[in-house]
Write a protein that holds these residues in place. Sequence first.
Motif, short mmCIF file in Angstrom:
data_model
loop_
_atom_site.label_atom_id
_atom_site.label_comp_id
_atom_site.label_asym_id
_atom_site.label_seq_id
_atom_site.Cartn_x
_atom_site.Cartn_y
_atom_site.Cartn_z
N GLN A 1 -26.17 -16.83 28.18
CA GLN A 1 -26.64 -15.46 28.21
C GLN A 1 -25.52 -14.44 28.14
N VAL A 2 -24.54 -14.69 27.29
CA VAL A 2 -23.48 -13.72 27.05
C VAL A 2 -23.84 -12.94 25.80
N ILE A 3 -23.96 -11.62 25.94
CA ILE A 3 -24.26 -10.75 24.81
C ILE A 3 -22.94 -10.18 24.32
N GLY A 4 -22.65 -10.36 23.05
CA GLY A 4 -21.41 -9.87 22.49
C GLY A 4 -21.65 -8.88 21.38
N LEU A 5 -20.76 -7.94 21.23
CA LEU A 5 -20.80 -6.97 20.14
C LEU A 5 -19.42 -6.96 19.52
N ALA A 6 -19.36 -7.23 18.24
CA ALA A 6 -18.09 -7.22 17.53
C ALA A 6 -18.09 -6.04 16.59
N GLY A 7 -17.04 -5.28 16.63
CA GLY A 7 -16.92 -4.01 15.93
C GLY A 7 -17.37 -3.96 14.50
N ASP B 1 -11.55 -7.11 17.81
CA ASP B 1 -12.42 -6.04 18.30
C ASP B 1 -13.73 -6.62 18.80
N HIS B 2 -13.71 -7.15 20.03
CA HIS B 2 -14.87 -7.80 20.62
C HIS B 2 -15.14 -7.23 22.01
N ALA B 3 -16.39 -7.30 22.42
CA ALA B 3 -16.76 -6.96 23.79
C ALA B 3 -17.94 -7.87 24.15
N ALA B 4 -18.05 -8.23 25.42
CA ALA B 4 -19.14 -9.11 25.85
C ALA B 4 -19.57 -8.75 27.26
N ARG B 5 -20.84 -8.93 27.53
CA ARG B 5 -21.41 -8.73 28.85
C ARG B 5 -22.46 -9.82 29.08
N LEU B 6 -22.79 -10.05 30.34
CA LEU B 6 -23.83 -11.03 30.68
C LEU B 6 -25.20 -10.38 30.67
N ALA B 7 -26.18 -11.11 30.15
CA ALA B 7 -27.56 -10.64 30.17
C ALA B 7 -28.15 -10.89 31.55
N PRO B 8 -29.04 -10.07 32.02
CA PRO B 8 -29.64 -8.92 31.37
C PRO B 8 -28.70 -7.71 31.42
N LEU B 9 -28.69 -6.94 30.34
CA LEU B 9 -27.81 -5.78 30.23
C LEU B 9 -28.43 -4.57 30.91
#
Length: 155
Positions: free
Chosen positions: A43-49, A60-68
């Motif tokens: 459940q790691v949500i990642g957003l890459a630029g 250029d990456h960022a990640a957070r654990l779900a639920p966001l």
Amino acid sequence: MSPENLRLRFFGVSRRSAELAADRACAAPRPGHRALLAERTGQVIGLAGLGGTATEVLADHAARLAPLTDHDVHDLITTQRCAPLLFGPQGSGPVDLQALEQLLHRLSRMASDLPQLAEADFNPVLAAPGGVTVLDARVRLLPRRPQDPYLRRLR
């Protein structure tokens, strides 16, 4: 849950709306910024630029654990090196940040609600002033049972 039901539940669209969205995605290229959204096991949500090789070269990456939470979504978008592109540099209009935030929240909700979801990759996602369009999506499901959220265990 069948793949068709999953798609309809996640996107909340009818079959005809999905066909129109596919036609729109296959139309001539529109201005906007491409990004990559991914959910991996755990459940790691990642957003890459910027998506593509630019993301790998610039790291250029960022990640957070779900639920966001709303703060998590805000951080995912603003901590990117390419974030100024989303806010409309040099007189160009900003992308639809509300739609991008909504997409991140939906991906987070899907990751939290469906224990069968092993992986989801949205690559690329076109973020433009008129909205956000997922141009390619891949979802992988595995047979799993829901886990008790209060049960702790060692891995």
